[in-house]
Design a protein around this motif. Structure first.
Motif, PDB file in Angstrom:
ATOM      1  N   LEU A  57       0.209  -8.353  25.640  1.00  0.00           N
ATOM      2  CA  LEU A  57       1.108  -7.360  25.046  1.00  0.00           C
ATOM      3  C   LEU A  57       0.911  -7.306  23.525  1.00  0.00           C
ATOM      4  N   ALA A  58       0.767  -8.473  22.904  1.00  0.00           N
ATOM      5  CA  ALA A  58       0.567  -8.541  21.449  1.00  0.00           C
ATOM      6  C   ALA A  58      -0.747  -7.867  21.045  1.00  0.00           C
ATOM      7  N   THR A  59      -1.813  -8.085  21.814  1.00  0.00           N
ATOM      8  CA  THR A  59      -3.101  -7.466  21.470  1.00  0.00           C
ATOM      9  C   THR A  59      -3.037  -5.945  21.588  1.00  0.00           C
ATOM     10  N   SER A  60      -2.296  -5.446  22.573  1.00  0.00           N
ATOM     11  CA  SER A  60      -2.182  -3.991  22.731  1.00  0.00           C
ATOM     12  C   SER A  60      -1.459  -3.370  21.540  1.00  0.00           C
ATOM     13  N   ILE A  61      -0.544  -4.121  20.938  1.00  0.00           N
ATOM     14  CA  ILE A  61       0.159  -3.635  19.741  1.00  0.00           C
ATOM     15  C   ILE A  61      -0.750  -3.721  18.519  1.00  0.00           C
ATOM     16  N   LEU A  62      -1.478  -4.834  18.404  1.00  0.00           N
ATOM     17  CA  LEU A  62      -2.360  -5.037  17.246  1.00  0.00           C
ATOM     18  C   LEU A  62      -3.487  -4.005  17.194  1.00  0.00           C
ATOM     19  N   GLU A  63      -3.987  -3.609  18.345  1.00  0.00           N
ATOM     20  CA  GLU A  63      -5.077  -2.631  18.392  1.00  0.00           C
ATOM     21  C   GLU A  63      -4.703  -1.325  17.690  1.00  0.00           C
ATOM     22  N   LYS A  64      -3.410  -0.984  17.740  1.00  0.00           N
ATOM     23  CA  LYS A  64      -2.932   0.259  17.131  1.00  0.00           C
ATOM     24  C   LYS A  64      -2.478   0.059  15.685  1.00  0.00           C
ATOM     25  N   ALA A  65      -2.460  -1.187  15.227  1.00  0.00           N
ATOM     26  CA  ALA A  65      -1.946  -1.477  13.885  1.00  0.00           C
ATOM     27  C   ALA A  65      -2.977  -1.220  12.798  1.00  0.00           C
ATOM     28  N   TYR A  66      -4.261  -1.300  13.157  1.00  0.00           N
ATOM     29  CA  TYR A  66      -5.336  -1.176  12.162  1.00  0.00           C
ATOM     30  C   TYR A  66      -5.923   0.232  12.139  1.00  0.00           C
ATOM     31  N   LYS A  67      -6.190   0.717  10.935  1.00  0.00           N
ATOM     32  CA  LYS A  67      -6.926   1.971  10.751  1.00  0.00           C
ATOM     33  C   LYS A  67      -8.186   1.647   9.966  1.00  0.00           C
ATOM     34  N   ILE A  68      -9.339   2.012  10.532  1.00  0.00           N
ATOM     35  CA  ILE A  68     -10.632   1.646   9.936  1.00  0.00           C
ATOM     36  C   ILE A  68     -11.327   2.890   9.379  1.00  0.00           C
ATOM     37  N   SER A  69     -11.907   2.753   8.194  1.00  0.00           N
ATOM     38  CA  SER A  69     -12.625   3.843   7.546  1.00  0.00           C
ATOM     39  C   SER A  69     -14.089   3.445   7.353  1.00  0.00           C
ATOM     40  N   ASP A  70     -14.977   4.448   7.323  1.00  0.00           N
ATOM     41  CA  ASP A  70     -16.381   4.135   7.020  1.00  0.00           C
ATOM     42  C   ASP A  70     -16.652   4.148   5.517  1.00  0.00           C
ATOM     43  N   GLN A  71     -15.619   4.488   4.741  1.00  0.00           N
ATOM     44  CA  GLN A  71     -15.721   4.481   3.279  1.00  0.00           C
ATOM     45  C   GLN A  71     -15.061   3.217   2.709  1.00  0.00           C
ATOM     46  N   GLN A  72     -15.587   2.715   1.615  1.00  0.00           N
ATOM     47  CA  GLN A  72     -14.987   1.553   0.974  1.00  0.00           C
ATOM     48  C   GLN A  72     -13.596   1.924   0.450  1.00  0.00           C
ATOM     49  N   ILE A  73     -12.654   1.023   0.682  1.00  0.00           N
ATOM     50  CA  ILE A  73     -11.246   1.280   0.352  1.00  0.00           C
ATOM     51  C   ILE A  73     -10.809   0.353  -0.786  1.00  0.00           C
ATOM     52  N   GLU A  74     -10.097   0.917  -1.743  1.00  0.00           N
ATOM     53  CA  GLU A  74      -9.584   0.115  -2.856  1.00  0.00           C
ATOM     54  C   GLU A  74      -8.379  -0.709  -2.405  1.00  0.00           C
ATOM     55  N   LYS A  75      -8.323  -1.947  -2.839  1.00  0.00           N
ATOM     56  CA  LYS A  75      -7.188  -2.804  -2.479  1.00  0.00           C
ATOM     57  C   LYS A  75      -5.928  -2.301  -3.191  1.00  0.00           C
ATOM     58  N   PRO A  76      -4.790  -2.307  -2.501  1.00  0.00           N
ATOM     59  CA  PRO A  76      -3.562  -1.762  -3.093  1.00  0.00           C
ATOM     60  C   PRO A  76      -2.932  -2.705  -4.105  1.00  0.00           C
ATOM     61  N   ASP A  77      -2.124  -2.139  -4.982  1.00  0.00           N
ATOM     62  CA  ASP A  77      -1.336  -2.954  -5.896  1.00  0.00           C
ATOM     63  C   ASP A  77      -0.271  -3.717  -5.122  1.00  0.00           C
ATOM     64  N   LEU A  78       0.113  -4.876  -5.636  1.00  0.00           N
ATOM     65  CA  LEU A  78       1.173  -5.664  -5.014  1.00  0.00           C
ATOM     66  C   LEU A  78       2.513  -5.427  -5.704  1.00  0.00           C
ATOM     67  N   ILE A  79       2.516  -5.435  -7.041  1.00  0.00           N
ATOM     68  CA  ILE A  79       3.751  -5.276  -7.791  1.00  0.00           C
ATOM     69  C   ILE A  79       3.837  -3.826  -8.292  1.00  0.00           C
ATOM     70  N   TYR A  80       4.858  -3.126  -7.853  1.00  0.00           N
ATOM     71  CA  TYR A  80       5.018  -1.722  -8.247  1.00  0.00           C
ATOM     72  C   TYR A  80       5.870  -1.559  -9.509  1.00  0.00           C
ATOM     73  N   ASP A  81       6.870  -2.388  -9.629  1.00  0.00           N
ATOM     74  CA  ASP A  81       7.795  -2.209 -10.752  1.00  0.00           C
ATOM     75  C   ASP A  81       8.619  -3.473 -10.953  1.00  0.00           C
ATOM     76  N   ILE A  82       9.107  -3.643 -12.183  1.00  0.00           N
ATOM     77  CA  ILE A  82      10.050  -4.720 -12.513  1.00  0.00           C
ATOM     78  C   ILE A  82      11.242  -4.082 -13.203  1.00  0.00           C
ATOM     79  N   ILE A  83      12.416  -4.335 -12.663  1.00  0.00           N
ATOM     80  CA  ILE A  83      13.631  -3.659 -13.132  1.00  0.00           C
ATOM     81  C   ILE A  83      14.587  -4.695 -13.700  1.00  0.00           C
ATOM     82  N   HIS A  84      14.993  -4.470 -14.954  1.00  0.00           N
ATOM     83  CA  HIS A  84      15.928  -5.371 -15.618  1.00  0.00           C
ATOM     84  C   HIS A  84      17.279  -4.688 -15.775  1.00  0.00           C
TER      85      HIS A  84
END
Length: 434
Positions: A407-434
């Protein structure tokens, strides 16, 4: 004072007074005001909104509706961290000993998880013998002498919030920023900390899916905290993929330990250092953020942070040998690599789907009565921007039951989206609010 008049006032877009909000919260908690009238008020609030003052009044009224923890026996500034929740979020287990090793007082109450995996308290029970309940005297003594104690939530914190949230859930009034912010902050304020560092998650694995909503929630909570006299700040961080690699209780504990040794995933390490440095600032232990970050880096590199973790685990009755030898942590009977049989780059990971896969393995709770298997879960090997080849594992699944694995593998199979183009890694920290 009549409930009819209060509903009519808010319906017309007028501000409610502290006395009116106290009247509603107290009356509804006691059962003197019926659901249908509070439902009408919630809908009026949903459409008309609330000012900062009204939101602060509501927060304090809910915080005052039950037990309030008095941390005054603990010397100095007590700092707390709250995350709005995500997949693979084991930050507290890294952050608490790290900040305590720097001299800050961490007196924290955490909950059990309901959802993808266990909460912080469940994860800590991966250490055999760890006591999540301490007497008040033990709790205060541990923080005064050793700067750290983390226990399960006790007493009846903010019962008005529980009752109001249940009503919001069935009246389509959950997603109002003032109501969300006051709900979260009422429990934090009732917990007694002097300073609060918020980690507001944003993305597919978070409550807030859109960045503008996450920022708005962070600002609303920071405004409330500072308005009621608690030093408060927020970090808005990415949850479009799991934090770190491990999703599952004992697996996340192992990753947290590796992070305290300076060998953790890049994203978890960065988030921990960011949160820890701001907690030191809130505690008055650093002159600026850069100085705080240098202090945190030193604690990671010298081993002081891992020593504090061992001290903490032992103080609360846990087997600290697990810090050096993972065989003392719960172990799943089976594990198997998971492959997608595709070539390309990871374009997206549905973090919520990864969380659901861990849940069906037994790592989380579907109801409050569900039991958790601390050993099972998922360790992902490929994250956004990483290249994968055919037959190269993207994850390893730790399980105790073949049916759950399938059951877990059937869910994981749909969790990933694969591209044939190189993808930039996303930012982790978006904002800091004081």
């Amino acid at each position: 004072m009549r409930m009819y008049d209060i509903i009519d006032c808010k319906k017309r877009g007028l501000a409610l007074t502290k006395e009116e909000i106290d009247f509603v919260v107290q009356g509804y908690t006691k059962g003197d005001i019926p659901d249908y009238q509070v439902s009408a008020l919630l809908m009026a609030i949903y459409f008309q909104g609330m000012s900062l003052e009204e939101t602060a009044y509501l927060t304090m009224a809910m915080a005052s509706s039950g037990d309030q923890i008095d941390l005054s026996p603990i010397q100095g500034i007590k700092v707390d961290k709250h995350s709005t929740g995500g997949v693979g979020d084991k930050t507290t287990i890294v952050l608490a000993p790290l900040v305590a090793a720097a001299g800050a007082k961490v007196a924290k109450m955490s909950g059990r998880g309901l959802g993808h995996t266990g909460g912080t308290i469940d994860k800590l029970e991966s250490f055999e013998g760890f006591k999540v309940e301490l007497t008040e005297e033990q709790f205060f003594d541990n923080v005064n002498a050793h700067h750290i104690a983390v226990v399960g939530q006790s007493g009846d914190l903010a019962p008005a919030d529980k009752k109001l949230y249940a009503l919001r859930d069935v009246t389509a009034t959950v997603d109002n920023m003032s109501l969300i912010a006051s709900s979260i902050m009422s429990k934090k304020i009732a917990s007694g900390a002097d300073a609060i560092c918020l980690d507001v998650k944003c993305g597919t694995g978070a409550f807030m899916k859109k960045l503008e909503d996450a920022k708005a929630l962070g600002k609303a909570m920071v405004d409330i905290g500072n308005h009621v006299g608690r030093q408060t700040m927020a970090v808005v961080s990415d949850m479009n993929q799991p934090l770190g690699y491990a999703v599952g209780n004992a697996l996340e504990v192992m990753e947290a330990i590796n992070t305290l040794r300076g060998k953790g995933p890049e994203d978890l390490t960065l988030l921990t250092i960011t949160l820890a440095s701001h907690m030191l600032m809130l505690a008055g232990l650093a002159k600026d953020v850069e100085a705080a970050k240098n202090q945190i880096q030193d604690l990671l590199s010298t081993g002081a942070a891992i020593d504090k973790l061992k001290e903490w685990i032992k103080l609360q009755g846990g087997d600290e040998r697990a810090v050096d030898d993972f065989s003392y942590l719960p172990q799943a009977p089976y594990h198997r690599d998971f492959c997608l049989n595709q070539i390309g780059y990871v374009e997206a990971i549905n973090a919520e789907a990864v969380g659901k896969a861990a849940l069906v393995l037994g790592a989380g709770r579907e109801t409050k009565e569900s039991s958790i298997d601390l050993a099972v879960g998922i360790v992902i090997h490929k994250k956004i921007g990483d290249k994968i080849n055919v037959d190269e594992p993207v994850a390893t699944i730790y399980y105790n039951n073949e049916q759950k694995y399938n059951l877990a593998t059937s869910i994981l199979e749909k969790a990933y989206k694969i591209s044939d183009q190189q993808i930039e890694k996303p930012d982790l920290i978006y904002d800091i609010i004081h």
